[in-house]
Design a protein around this motif. Structure first.
Motif, PDB file in Angstrom:
ATOM      1  N   UNK A1263      51.516   3.115  23.549  1.00 60.02           N
ATOM      2  CA  UNK A1263      50.743   2.035  24.145  1.00 60.02           C
ATOM      3  C   UNK A1263      51.582   1.209  25.097  1.00 60.02           C
ATOM      4  N   UNK A1264      52.881   1.119  24.818  1.00 58.51           N
ATOM      5  CA  UNK A1264      53.844   0.352  25.611  1.00 58.51           C
ATOM      6  C   UNK A1264      53.620  -1.150  25.502  1.00 58.51           C
ATOM      7  N   UNK A1265      52.403  -1.614  25.742  1.00 63.10           N
ATOM      8  CA  UNK A1265      52.122  -3.045  25.598  1.00 63.10           C
ATOM      9  C   UNK A1265      52.055  -3.391  24.111  1.00 63.10           C
ATOM     10  N   UNK A1266      52.993  -4.227  23.660  1.00 58.73           N
ATOM     11  CA  UNK A1266      53.047  -4.611  22.256  1.00 58.73           C
ATOM     12  C   UNK A1266      52.165  -5.819  21.992  1.00 58.73           C
ATOM     13  N   UNK A1267      52.294  -6.839  22.801  1.00 54.82           N
ATOM     14  CA  UNK A1267      51.443  -8.026  22.625  1.00 54.82           C
ATOM     15  C   UNK A1267      51.337  -8.771  23.937  1.00 54.82           C
ATOM     16  N   UNK A1268      50.325  -9.609  24.035  1.00 51.29           N
ATOM     17  CA  UNK A1268      50.078 -10.417  25.226  1.00 51.29           C
ATOM     18  C   UNK A1268      49.645 -11.806  24.792  1.00 51.29           C
ATOM     19  N   UNK A1269      50.149 -12.821  25.471  1.00 51.36           N
ATOM     20  CA  UNK A1269      49.802 -14.207  25.149  1.00 51.36           C
ATOM     21  C   UNK A1269      49.838 -15.025  26.430  1.00 51.36           C
ATOM     22  N   UNK A1270      49.211 -16.156  26.411  1.00 50.47           N
ATOM     23  CA  UNK A1270      49.172 -17.033  27.590  1.00 50.47           C
ATOM     24  C   UNK A1270      49.624 -18.426  27.158  1.00 50.47           C
ATOM     25  N   UNK A1271      50.936 -18.646  27.071  1.00 54.03           N
ATOM     26  CA  UNK A1271      51.415 -19.946  26.603  1.00 54.03           C
ATOM     27  C   UNK A1271      51.427 -21.020  27.683  1.00 54.03           C
ATOM     28  N   UNK A1272      51.307 -20.651  28.952  1.00 48.74           N
ATOM     29  CA  UNK A1272      51.423 -21.616  30.043  1.00 48.74           C
ATOM     30  C   UNK A1272      50.140 -21.600  30.878  1.00 48.74           C
ATOM     31  N   UNK A1306      53.493 -13.607  16.219  1.00 50.31           N
ATOM     32  CA  UNK A1306      52.553 -14.728  16.110  1.00 50.31           C
ATOM     33  C   UNK A1306      52.127 -15.108  17.518  1.00 50.31           C
ATOM     34  N   UNK A1307      51.226 -14.341  18.055  1.00 48.67           N
ATOM     35  CA  UNK A1307      50.871 -14.524  19.459  1.00 48.67           C
ATOM     36  C   UNK A1307      49.799 -15.568  19.683  1.00 48.67           C
ATOM     37  N   UNK A1308      49.304 -16.155  18.606  1.00 44.78           N
ATOM     38  CA  UNK A1308      48.223 -17.130  18.796  1.00 44.78           C
ATOM     39  C   UNK A1308      48.712 -18.382  19.505  1.00 44.78           C
ATOM     40  N   UNK A1309      49.928 -18.824  19.229  1.00 39.28           N
ATOM     41  CA  UNK A1309      50.449 -20.050  19.844  1.00 39.28           C
ATOM     42  C   UNK A1309      51.969 -20.040  19.738  1.00 39.28           C
ATOM     43  N   UNK A1310      52.688 -20.748  20.634  1.00 40.49           N
ATOM     44  CA  UNK A1310      54.138 -20.874  20.516  1.00 40.49           C
ATOM     45  C   UNK A1310      54.502 -21.598  19.221  1.00 40.49           C
ATOM     46  N   UNK A1311      55.612 -21.199  18.633  1.00 44.84           N
ATOM     47  CA  UNK A1311      56.030 -21.881  17.415  1.00 44.84           C
ATOM     48  C   UNK A1311      56.863 -23.122  17.720  1.00 44.84           C
ATOM     49  N   UNK A1312      57.243 -23.300  19.009  1.00 42.74           N
ATOM     50  CA  UNK A1312      57.977 -24.508  19.398  1.00 42.74           C
ATOM     51  C   UNK A1312      57.762 -24.749  20.880  1.00 42.74           C
ATOM     52  N   UNK A1313      57.549 -26.032  21.239  1.00 39.23           N
ATOM     53  CA  UNK A1313      57.372 -26.404  22.641  1.00 39.23           C
ATOM     54  C   UNK A1313      58.352 -27.519  22.980  1.00 39.23           C
ATOM     55  N   UNK A1314      58.941 -27.440  24.180  1.00 44.99           N
ATOM     56  CA  UNK A1314      59.898 -28.444  24.644  1.00 44.99           C
ATOM     57  C   UNK A1314      59.518 -28.842  26.053  1.00 44.99           C
ATOM     58  N   UNK A1315      59.416 -30.134  26.268  1.00 41.42           N
ATOM     59  CA  UNK A1315      59.137 -30.647  27.619  1.00 41.42           C
ATOM     60  C   UNK A1315      60.481 -30.852  28.306  1.00 41.42           C
ATOM     61  N   UNK A1316      60.957 -29.839  28.982  1.00 40.11           N
ATOM     62  CA  UNK A1316      62.300 -29.881  29.556  1.00 40.11           C
ATOM     63  C   UNK A1316      62.359 -30.739  30.807  1.00 40.11           C
TER      64      UNK A1316
END
Length: 1398
Positions: A1263-1272, A1306-1316
């Motif tokens: 399949x090559x594609x393991x997972x996909x997410x849209x964190x941004x 855990x592709x549903x959401x990031x486990x940590x977010x930082x406002x750099x």
């Protein structure tokens, strides 16, 4: 576990996954009972878990080696094809070393024997002792009447000379007068013509020669001695000539010859003098003040006896000096014949020849040895025997003289070997003579000499003295008992290098090994093939002798013999390739012997072997040389090409084009190119199109379609051969190429207007068209023939398509049907389209296919003219010139400078025509086939119904140009169209031109193309793959040629230890901040800094600006080590810098924004950097995109380069094969803006897209594609895997300034977010092993974070004197094994920051 085993372990793991199923077990049943959303989620989870399981399995298999998963033991792009300059050819030019071959081999055809004995009368100046030597030619002159004795002596002397030259004609003069000698000499010279004449003078019955160089003869009554000047003698005999003077004070004659101010009557020029002196040879029995020996143990004519009966005189002289009781009377009874080496006498003569040859070889200059010992058989025999005369006569205080003068040899140590051989033979004589059944024991001489030669091979080299035994090895080849061992040792010697082959040829190996090809012994075949491989790798001129003696049949039989190792077959194929290289007789002989069929059958067998499961891979060297042999075999031979086409050679060679080895692909490309007839059967360059039958043209169309498969090959070696093949096509079909190019570049006849928006524009900086398509057209009552741009086709091109079948030598295809095209090209080129006429006829269809094929070829050549490789681009421009396009006046300007600014320091680069688009064409059903490819059949018809909002289809001058959405074309052109000026279509645009031959451009960044109307004129470019490949056999094959291998291994071991220590140090560090600036540098670039890269083992940082100037800065010394331009093409912009082969001699990979990749060697050496390879990694771009905007990353562990950008896939390039390994669909409507390959675990790559999505791929899985997410919600600027063993965690950064820590499980959401940052985030860097992340902002900030999201430190702009002055950050990079951070800014400042850890 060794590092090599670790790599093999991982490779096996990857290979085992090739046919595996990755997906949820029992998913069909689940799909029938669960909602689709749940099924998709389960599928994704199973894919992640399976990928995780694969990596864990790799870790368990490689757990025995600490740190092994982190290091790669494989180096890439380090083959010989990457070591030298692209245009360099390591093979030796033909004829360079042919100095071993005598230009004019001579033969002594006439012999004049002059005996002045006057038996019974002693000359007045000679006082003889009593008793004294009396024998003349082993005859006692006083044993018979003087007249009969003189005749017997004359006959004996003639017989002794006939032993060495039986075919010569002899004239004997007994006690002659001057007139007799003159008559004899003039007769010899007249009959000999250009052959050598031998003049033998025995002056034992006359006074010694005078100081003026006069010898003595008789008058008619024998009452006076009459002088004869040797100058008159030379005038009568002419040149070439050899003189033998056997008399006392014979050195007087040599002295007179050598000191003569003039040579010949009237004098000659210095050049003539030198030539005459070389053609004159003198042998004198003693010095100018010496008297011949009179010892009774020697004959009176001891000098003549040495020259003509060496074995007899040598044994007689040796017997009294031996410690063994030897009877000299037995010498005349030695059994056997001199030419039978199995008998005692024959063996002695054999040993004597070997020893004297060896002495001469070791003491004489090479040129003199060649002239005296190899040019003339009789001269060689006399000089071998002359060495014996020097030894024997020196014992009697006489020094024989010669011209040319030889160094003293009477004390050479090889004479001891002769004495030993003589003792062994003579000691057996009594037993042999008394018992006829006694066995003769051969001498151990040759066995011992071979052993000595073998010892030399163990310790010798080019820098040491050559082996003394080399001439003996040649003599041993004559013996069956020693032949095999001698050949093996000779092969080992030849393998030491070209100098060894040259020595062997100079000593005379050639006739021996040529004669051995007539043997039928099977045990000698392999070593003989090896020896001939070495010889022909050095000197091609031997091909004539091989064909003349039928030697080619030997190698053809060997090539087709069963149970032969593939490498041995490759050598035979190489030998045959050299035999037929430019040699018509050789080509014809091999074609008649069926070599074409044999080579093709072996290629098919190798391809079948590769396709078989669990079968060993075919030998690449064999395939390479089979292809090269075929190319040389049928090149320029019409019969050979016809036979190849009958055997379907193009189809067989076409399968080779996809093999992993670039050398093999290049060789197959070369072989296919030589199938194109150029200048055969009286064809001219411009008129060849009219004289070729359609069967050949159909075959050449097939060849062209096969060749275009390698247009996107990753190796410049292959693409260069493609360009050369295209040159042959352009020359063979010159008229059609020119007409097609002119029609393609000239304006449409009705010049439809181009609106400001809606028309596609292809990026001129991108050299490879994604779809090279020209749809053939058919007559339409209303619209006529449609042009490439949607208007009516130019009349000249319309004539090409409408021409009848009797003319138009073009790439003729099969008639085809109305719904299928016979021409299908590579995926890069897309599919070509066929056409059918309304009445079902095939002529128009064939014509449209012809035009289509020509456009395909022209577009391919245009792509080659913009190739990243300078050599390939140069070849492409030459082909354009042959096709009628003057590329020298075509300059594409750079957008990096705002457009319209030329780089004066760079040579002009051809502006390419665009991908031809089927304007005004549409499919009868849907635009795209179910497979996703472009349709293969188009038709031109009346405008279809359209919504009112759509512009009218071809509605006169205001209609827009309809394009196919799936074709990769760029954004619309801006600007207005001047309908009052004629137009030309260049690089995808409609541009105006004046009446000048050079078409002026209105499009931004596009200059002009000049169409030539004359003949191509220029010579076809020459292929170098054959000569380059010959270099393989010039190098040592039996032993490793890497003298510095120990040094390389030691350096690698040291770097591995340093790497593992650095990894451990980084992994256990707790970083507190990264703010200590240890160095900064203003590069002075006007274009800022685009990318920085820290060297892993040296205090160096590579800096690239947006103009692609590369600077290597030593931040310890503060000096710029080297500066160079990445390329001279006008489209500039660096995408990324990467290291290849960190643990070895690292290479610098520079990826450009246009998708091209270049790899540099020796980048730290000032002005000595070299381009190892270059290719177009990203090809084409999405509709509407103005450029490629390539993003790449390199993964050392797998040898893969991942590349993407404004395309709908991720290109995976295998740098070991230099080939596109796979193309992964991006599964996104947006473009890829960032990419990272995992550097600590193999096979994983993540991408970030312009729409804020992040995708994870595993190239081992189906399949090559393991997972996909849209964190941004905004463009992803950078992303990477987090440091540590848990490779499933990643970090991504968006342009908005936020960092997201992601877990692929855990592709549903990031486990940590930082406002750099609050917007304007420009760069992010993650340390490979230390838990630290750095981000850069366009607002002049650099922040570092821990992997847990904690802010560690901030570097900001300070205006004070002591503050850190940083500009808007454009690039960041961490050192691989230390806490160092390199930062580049848009103001050309580069800084290095050191980290602190607790």
């Amino acid at each position: 576990m060794a590092l090599g085993e670790v790599v093999l372990c991982r490779q096996r793991s990857m290979d085992s996954m090739g046919g595996g199923h990755i997906g949820p077990p029992g998913s069909p049943h689940v799909a029938s009972t669960l909602p689709q959303r749940v099924v998709d989620d389960l599928t994704r989870r199973h894919q992640v878990e399976d990928a995780h399981h694969l990596a864990q399995e790799d870790e368990r298999r490689c757990a025995d080696e600490p740190g092994a998963p982190l290091l790669s033991n494989t180096s890439y792009l380090c083959d010989l094809r990457h070591d030298a300059d692209e245009a360099a050819v390591p093979a030796v030019e033909p004829g360079v070393v042919s100095r071993w071959r005598m230009k004019d081999r001579m033969k002594t055809g006439w012999v004049a024997l002059c005996l002045c004995l006057n038996i019974g009368v002693d000359p007045p100046d000679v006082i003889k002792i009593s008793p004294c030597a009396r024998l003349e030619c082993w005859t006692d002159p006083f044993s018979n009447a003087s007249v009969k004795a003189l005749e017997a002596i004359g006959k004996n002397l003639q017989a002794q000379y006939e032993r060495w030259q039986p075919r010569a004609r002899y004239k004997v003069s007994l006690d002659p007068t001057v007139e007799d000698v003159k008559k004899s000499c003039l007769s010899c010279r007249k009959n000999a013509k250009g052959e050598r004449v031998l003049f033998h003078y025995n002056g034992h019955g006359v006074p010694r020669p005078t100081v003026n160089g006069e010898i003595w003869l008789f008058n008619k009554n024998f009452t006076q001695y009459i002088p004869l000047s040797v100058y008159e003698l030379e005038l009568w005999l002419g040149n070439p000539c050899i003189y033998v003077f056997d008399c006392s004070a014979a050195g007087m004659i040599v002295k007179a010859f050598s000191e003569r101010p003039e040579w010949g009557p009237g004098g000659t020029s210095s050049g003539g003098l030198t030539s005459a002196m070389k053609d004159c040879i003198l042998l004198a029995s003693c010095g100018a003040n010496e008297t011949l020996p009179q010892d009774t143990e020697l004959p009176a004519d001891v000098f003549t006896s040495c020259l003509t009966t060496p074995i007899k005189i040598a044994l007689r002289w040796f017997c009294p000096r031996s410690l063994l009781p030897l009877d000299p009377e037995l010498i005349d009874r030695i059994p056997g014949r001199q030419n039978d080496r199995k008998t005692p006498l024959g063996e002695l003569n054999w040993i004597f020849t070997a020893i004297t040859d060896t002495i001469a070889w070791n003491v004489l200059p090479r040129e003199l040895f060649q002239r005296l010992f190899r040019q003339d058989l009789l001269v060689a025999s006399l000089f071998r025997n002359f060495l014996l005369a020097e030894r024997i006569m020196n014992s009697a205080n006489c020094c024989p003289q010669s011209y040319p003068r030889l160094p003293p040899t009477h004390q050479h140590p090889m004479w001891h070997a002769w004495d030993m051989a003589a003792e062994i033979c003579l000691s057996q004589l009594p037993a042999l003579l008394s018992d006829s059944n006694a066995d003769f024991q051969p001498s151990p001489f040759f066995t011992e000499q071979l052993t000595a030669f073998e010892v030399w091979l163990e310790h010798g080299s080019e820098m040491k003295k050559p082996p003394e035994q080399l001439p003996i090895v040649l003599q041993v080849l004559l013996s069956q008992s020693h032949r095999f061992r001698a050949l093996v040792l000779l092969g080992r010697f030849l393998d030491m290098g070209a100098w060894a082959v040259d020595l062997a040829l100079s000593v005379g190996i050639f006739p021996y090994v040529l004669k051995l090809l007539q043997t039928t012994a099977t045990d000698l075949r392999q070593i003989l093939v090896f020896i001939w491989t070495k010889i022909l790798a050095l000197d091609k001129s031997c091909q004539v002798d091989l064909v003349k003696d039928g030697g080619h049949s030997y190698f053809i039989h060997f090539l087709d013999s069963p149970d032969i190792h593939a490498e041995q077959r490759a050598m035979a194929a190489f030998v045959l390739a050299v035999i037929v290289d430019g040699h018509q007789h050789g080509q014809q002989a091999c074609i008649d012997a069926g070599l074409i069929n044999i080579c093709l059958s072996h290629i098919q067998a190798a391809l079948s072997l590769q396709a078989a499961p669990n079968a060993p891979p075919p030998e690449p060297l064999l395939l390479q040389w089979l292809c090269l042999c075929l190319g040389k075999l049928w090149d320029g031979v019409g019969e050979g090409i016809a036979r190849a086409l009958d055997l379907d050679a193009p189809a067989i060679l076409g399968k080779v084009l996809s093999l992993p080895q670039p050398e093999v692909r290049a060789s197959a490309t070369y072989a296919l190119g030589t199938l194109v007839k150029v200048g055969l059967d009286g064809d001219s360059t411009d008129g060849a199109d009219d004289d070729v039958d359609e069967d050949n043209l159909a075959a050449e169309q097939k060849i062209a379609s096969l060749l275009l498969k390698v247009l996107s090959d990753g190796s410049p070696l292959v693409r260069a051969e493609l360009a050369i093949a295209m040159a042959r096509l352009a020359s063979s079909h010159n008229r059609m190429f020119r007409q097609t190019a002119a029609a393609y570049l000239k304006p449409p006849s009705h010049a439809s207007l181009l609106p400001a928006y809606g028309t596609g524009y292809r990026n001129p900086g991108y050299p490879y068209p994604t779809q090279l398509i020209f749809a053939g057209s058919q007559p339409d009552a209303d619209q006529g023939l449609q042009s490439l741009d949607g208007g009516t086709l130019h009349s000249s091109f319309a004539r090409i398509i409408r021409s009848n079948g009797s003319r138009g030598g073009s790439l003729v295809g099969s008639p085809g049907s109305a719904s299928h095209s016979p021409l299908s090209l590579s995926p890069v080129l897309g599919e070509s389209s066929g056409i059918s006429s309304s009445n079902g006829g095939s002529r128009l269809s064939r014509r449209s296919e012809e035009g289509n094929a020509y456009v395909q070829c022209i577009m391919a050549v245009c792509a080659l003219a913009r190739d990243p490789s300078p050599r390939v681009a140069s070849l492409g421009r030459k082909v354009l010139k042959i096709g009628g396009v003057d590329s020298s006046q075509v300059v594409v300007t750079s957008r990096a400078n705002g457009g319209g600014v030329n780089y004066s320091r760079n040579p002009p680069v051809t502006a390419l025509p665009p991908t031809p688009m089927p304007g005004g064409m549409h499919r009868s059903t849907s635009w795209v086939t179910p497979s996703g490819n472009l349709p293969s059949t188009w038709r031109i018809s009346t405008p279809p119904p359209s919504p009112p909002t759509r512009p009218a289809f071809l509605a006169g001058s205001t209609s827009s140009l309809r394009r196919v959405a799936s074709m990769d074309i760029s954004a619309a052109l801006n600007g207005t169209w001047d309908a009052s000026r004629p137009a030309a279509r260049i690089a995808g645009d409609i541009v105006a031109h004046t009446s000048s031959p050079v078409l002026n451009s209105l499009a931004s960044g596009i200059s002009a193309v000049t169409l030539e109307t004359g003949s191509s004129g220029s010579l076809l470019p020459t292929s170098t793959i054959y000569r380059w490949s010959c270099g393989h056999f010039s190098r040592p094959l039996l032993e490793s040629s890497h003298d510095d291998e120990d040094e390389i291994l030691a350096r690698r071991e040291m770097r591995e230890k340093e790497t593992l220590n650095g990894i451990a140090r980084c992994q256990h560090s707790i970083v507190s901040k990264v703010t200590d600036q240890i160095g900064s540098r203003d590069t002075g670039s006007e274009y800022g800094t685009k990318a920085v890269l820290l060297h892993p083992f040296k205090p160096l940082v590579c800096i690239a600006d947006d103009n692609e100037s590369i600077r290597v800065w030593d931040y310890d010394t503060g000096e710029i080590v080297n500066t160079f331009e990445n390329h001279n093409a006008p489209d500039k912009g660096v995408s990324k810098l990467c290291w290849l082969n960190e643990l070895d001699d690292s290479l610098l990979l520079v990826a450009s924004s246009d998708g091209s990749v270049r790899v540099w060697k020796d980048y730290t050496q000032n002005d000595k950097h070299r381009l190892a390879t270059s290719w177009q990694a990203v090809q084409g771009h999405k509709p509407g995109a103005r450029g490629v905007d390539a993003v790449v990353d390199w993964q050392q562990m797998t040898g893969c380069l991942y590349a993407s950008g404004q395309i709908s896939s991720i290109m995976v390039w295998d740098l070991d094969r230099e080939q596109l390994a796979s193309s992964i669909p991006s599964h996104s409507d947006s473009y890829v803006s960032a990419m990272a390959a995992c550097q600590t675990h193999s096979s994983h790559v993540i991408t970030g897209c312009g729409d804020g999505s992040v995708k994870v791929y595993d190239i081992r899985s189906k399949e090559m594609l393991v997972c996909s997410m849209t964190p941004h919600s905004s463009k992803v600027v950078g992303l990477d895997f987090l440091p540590g063993a848990d490779y499933s965690k990643m970090i991504s950064a968006s342009q908005a300034g936020n960092l997201k820590m992601l877990d692929m499980r855990m592709s549903s959401a990031p486990y940590l977010e930082v406002e750099a940052h609050k917007g304007n985030l420009t760069s992010v860097a993650v340390h490979r092993y230390a838990p630290v992340i750095a981000t850069g902002s366009g607002k002049q900030f650099i922040k570092t974070f821990s992997t847990s999201g904690e802010l560690l430190s901030t570097v900001r702009y300070h205006n004070s004197f002591l503050g850190q002055r940083i500009g808007p950050v454009t690039s960041l990079h961490f050192h691989s094994y230390n806490l160092l951070l390199a930062a580049g800014a848009s103001d050309s400042m580069v800084s290095i920051y050191a980290g602190e850890s607790e």
